[in-house]
Scaffold this active site. Structure first.
Site, mmCIF file in Angstrom:
data_model
loop_
_atom_site.group_PDB
_atom_site.id
_atom_site.type_symbol
_atom_site.label_atom_id
_atom_site.label_comp_id
_atom_site.label_asym_id
_atom_site.label_seq_id
_atom_site.Cartn_x
_atom_site.Cartn_y
_atom_site.Cartn_z
ATOM 1 N N TYR A 70 0.822 -1.211 0.000
ATOM 2 C CA TYR A 70 0.000 0.000 0.000
ATOM 3 C C TYR A 70 0.859 1.266 0.000
ATOM 4 O O TYR A 70 0.375 2.349 -0.300
ATOM 5 C CB TYR A 70 -0.934 0.029 1.214
ATOM 6 C CG TYR A 70 -2.006 -1.040 1.208
ATOM 7 C CD1 TYR A 70 -2.265 -1.801 0.074
ATOM 8 C CD2 TYR A 70 -2.780 -1.284 2.343
ATOM 9 C CE1 TYR A 70 -3.237 -2.787 0.077
ATOM 10 C CE2 TYR A 70 -3.761 -2.263 2.356
ATOM 11 C CZ TYR A 70 -3.982 -3.013 1.219
ATOM 12 O OH TYR A 70 -4.956 -3.989 1.235
ATOM 13 N N LYS A 124 3.119 -15.451 2.246
ATOM 14 C CA LYS A 124 3.021 -16.203 0.991
ATOM 15 C C LYS A 124 4.445 -16.574 0.593
ATOM 16 O O LYS A 124 4.931 -16.222 -0.490
ATOM 17 C CB LYS A 124 2.312 -15.314 -0.048
ATOM 18 C CG LYS A 124 1.870 -16.015 -1.300
ATOM 19 C CD LYS A 124 0.727 -16.977 -1.104
ATOM 20 C CE LYS A 124 0.427 -17.696 -2.417
ATOM 21 N NZ LYS A 124 -0.368 -18.912 -2.242
ATOM 22 N N ASP A 170 -3.463 -17.989 1.769
ATOM 23 C CA ASP A 170 -4.636 -18.656 1.191
ATOM 24 C C ASP A 170 -5.151 -19.723 2.156
ATOM 25 O O ASP A 170 -6.359 -19.838 2.389
ATOM 26 C CB ASP A 170 -4.325 -19.251 -0.196
ATOM 27 C CG ASP A 170 -2.927 -19.858 -0.299
ATOM 28 O OD1 ASP A 170 -2.134 -19.698 0.649
ATOM 29 O OD2 ASP A 170 -2.645 -20.508 -1.315
ATOM 30 N N ASP A 214 -10.875 -8.257 8.137
ATOM 31 C CA ASP A 214 -12.291 -8.123 7.782
ATOM 32 C C ASP A 214 -12.981 -9.481 7.782
ATOM 33 O O ASP A 214 -14.125 -9.603 8.224
ATOM 34 C CB ASP A 214 -12.448 -7.459 6.406
ATOM 35 C CG ASP A 214 -12.561 -5.951 6.521
ATOM 36 O OD1 ASP A 214 -12.246 -5.414 7.605
ATOM 37 O OD2 ASP A 214 -12.963 -5.302 5.539
ATOM 38 N N ASP A 243 -5.166 -6.592 6.199
ATOM 39 C CA ASP A 243 -6.353 -5.837 5.803
ATOM 40 C C ASP A 243 -7.488 -6.807 5.460
ATOM 41 O O ASP A 243 -8.620 -6.697 5.953
ATOM 42 C CB ASP A 243 -5.979 -4.979 4.573
ATOM 43 C CG ASP A 243 -7.074 -4.034 4.153
ATOM 44 O OD1 ASP A 243 -8.055 -3.880 4.895
ATOM 45 O OD2 ASP A 243 -6.954 -3.444 3.065
#
Ligand code: NAD
Length: 352
Positions: free
Chosen positions: A141, A188, A220, A248, A244
């Site tokens: 980001y 990852k 994942d 959620d 992020d």
């Protein structure tokens, strides 16, 4: 102990939920012999009204001078169409200006509210209690991004320095020491070099916390495990983008936005504590807001910034008791009887 708390009620339901939280903090101070001193500051829409901008230098300096910040929420339709100015810029200004790089999002599910969860009761068991520690100021980001001249090719860059990863992991391990002493690093690493750096740094930091067990999950798999077996997690430490998304997902399995606290930490013990929800303009001023997310944010402040474990437990137990006693605000009522924001605050205070 004397603590100076910068209080930023903000807009919409912010002042209502903050007011109930102050009642709770005052009662805890009285019960445990502390003194909490509050300095009220403007940020968001109310600061635009007063000073023409969402966050002033003065507000930031005063927040910096405090021991910690308690924030309600900012924003609302009144300030939506001002060119170049948005109330939410105050949040970015505070997080950046206060150098808050670790975001803590607990996903706690109380068994009394399990019907609000999309998960089956056998998966939920006695409840869920996960802490996601997300890196907040680095990664993709904030990495280099751009397009080619014709605009038909674009790129973003995930990059982390060792020191950025290390300081985030230290928070994650310290938090695990105050919880169930287990950290899962989500990455990852089968594909990304930056993830492999996260693992290397974890292997350097972990030996300093011999009581904490560590494991690693690819993101994942982690997203599957959160809905398949969420009770395996204690603390999840992860990068900005993965955190992020996973926070959620984790908050959704707990059911209600009115129950979710959060914290953002920097160096040392300083932090900013706020509910996950926004300013809910649709119910502002109607005594309908659920103050529990902000009250629980106050408990996090006591636990993580002031090292007041018993005091934080006291608040969290009182919230659990309120739910056990069937007291609900509209958002968690499930069609039954419910109380207003003020009455919910009173109910928590009574049970402290
Ligand atoms: P929101 O979280 O304010 O509201 C979403 C829905 O949840 C609404 O129906 C609201 O009534 C309900 N809700 C939220 N908190 C509640 C509570 N404590 N008790 C009961 N019901 C609650 O999100 P939104 O509607 O997308 O945004 C409203 C405003 O808040 C916007 O201006 C947005 O930019 C701002 N916002 C601020 C923050 C923040 O200050 N951290 C975060 C998100 C959104």
């Amino acid at each position: 102990m004397i603590k100076n708390i910068a209080v930023i009620p903000g807009d919409g339901i912010g002042p209502e939920v903050v007011k109930e939280t102050i009642k709770v903090l005052d009662k805890v101070a009285e019960k445990f012999g502390h003194e909490f001193k509050y300095e009220y500051l403007l940020a968001g829409g109310c600061s635009i009204d007063e000073y023409g901008k969402p966050l002033t230098e003065e507000t930031l300096e005063r927040a910096k001078a405090s021991d910690s910040v308690l924030l309600g929420a900012v924003g609302g339709p009144k300030w939506e169409n001002i060119p170049g100015i948005r109330p939410e810029q105050a949040l970015l200004g505070l997080r950046g200006g206060l150098n808050l790089y670790a975001n803590l999002r607990p996903a706690t599910m109380y068994k009394e509210l399990s019907s609000a969860s999309p998960l089956k009761s056998e998966i939920i068991g006695d409840g869920i209690d996960i802490m996601i520690v997300r890196e907040l100021t680095g990664g993709i980001y904030f990495g280099e991004s751009g397009r080619n001249e014709t605009g038909d090719w674009a790129y973003d860059t995930e990059s982390y320095s060792k020191s950025e990863v290390e300081r985030l992991l230290i928070h994650a391990f310290e938090i695990a020491m105050k919880r169930n002493k287990h950290v899962t690093v989500v990455d990852k690493a089968n594909v990304l070099e930056s993830s492999r750096l996260w693992r290397e740094v974890t292997r350097e930091v972990a030996p300093k916390y011999p009581e904490v067990s560590v494991d690693y999950l690819y993101v994942d798999n982690a997203s599957m495990q959160l809905v398949r077996n969420p009770r395996q997690f204690d603390v999840i430490a992860t990068s900005n983008i993965f955190g992020d998304i996973l926070s959620d997902e984790a908050s959704q399995i707990t059911g209600s936005i009115g129950m979710l606290p959060s914290a953002s930490l920097g160096d040392g013990t300083f932090g900013m504590y706020e509910p996950v929800h926004g300013s809910a303009p649709d119910i502002a001023g109607e005594n309908k807001a659920n103050p529990l997310a902000t009250i629980l944010s106050g408990a996090m402040m006591l636990r993580y910034s002031f090292d007041m474990k018993d005091e934080a437990d006291c608040i969290e137990n009182a919230v659990a008791k309120v739910l056990e006693d069937g007291i609900r605000t509209g958002d968690i009522a499930g069609g039954g009887e419910f109380v207003g924001c003020k009455e919910m605050g009173d109910a928590v205070v009574e049970r402290l």
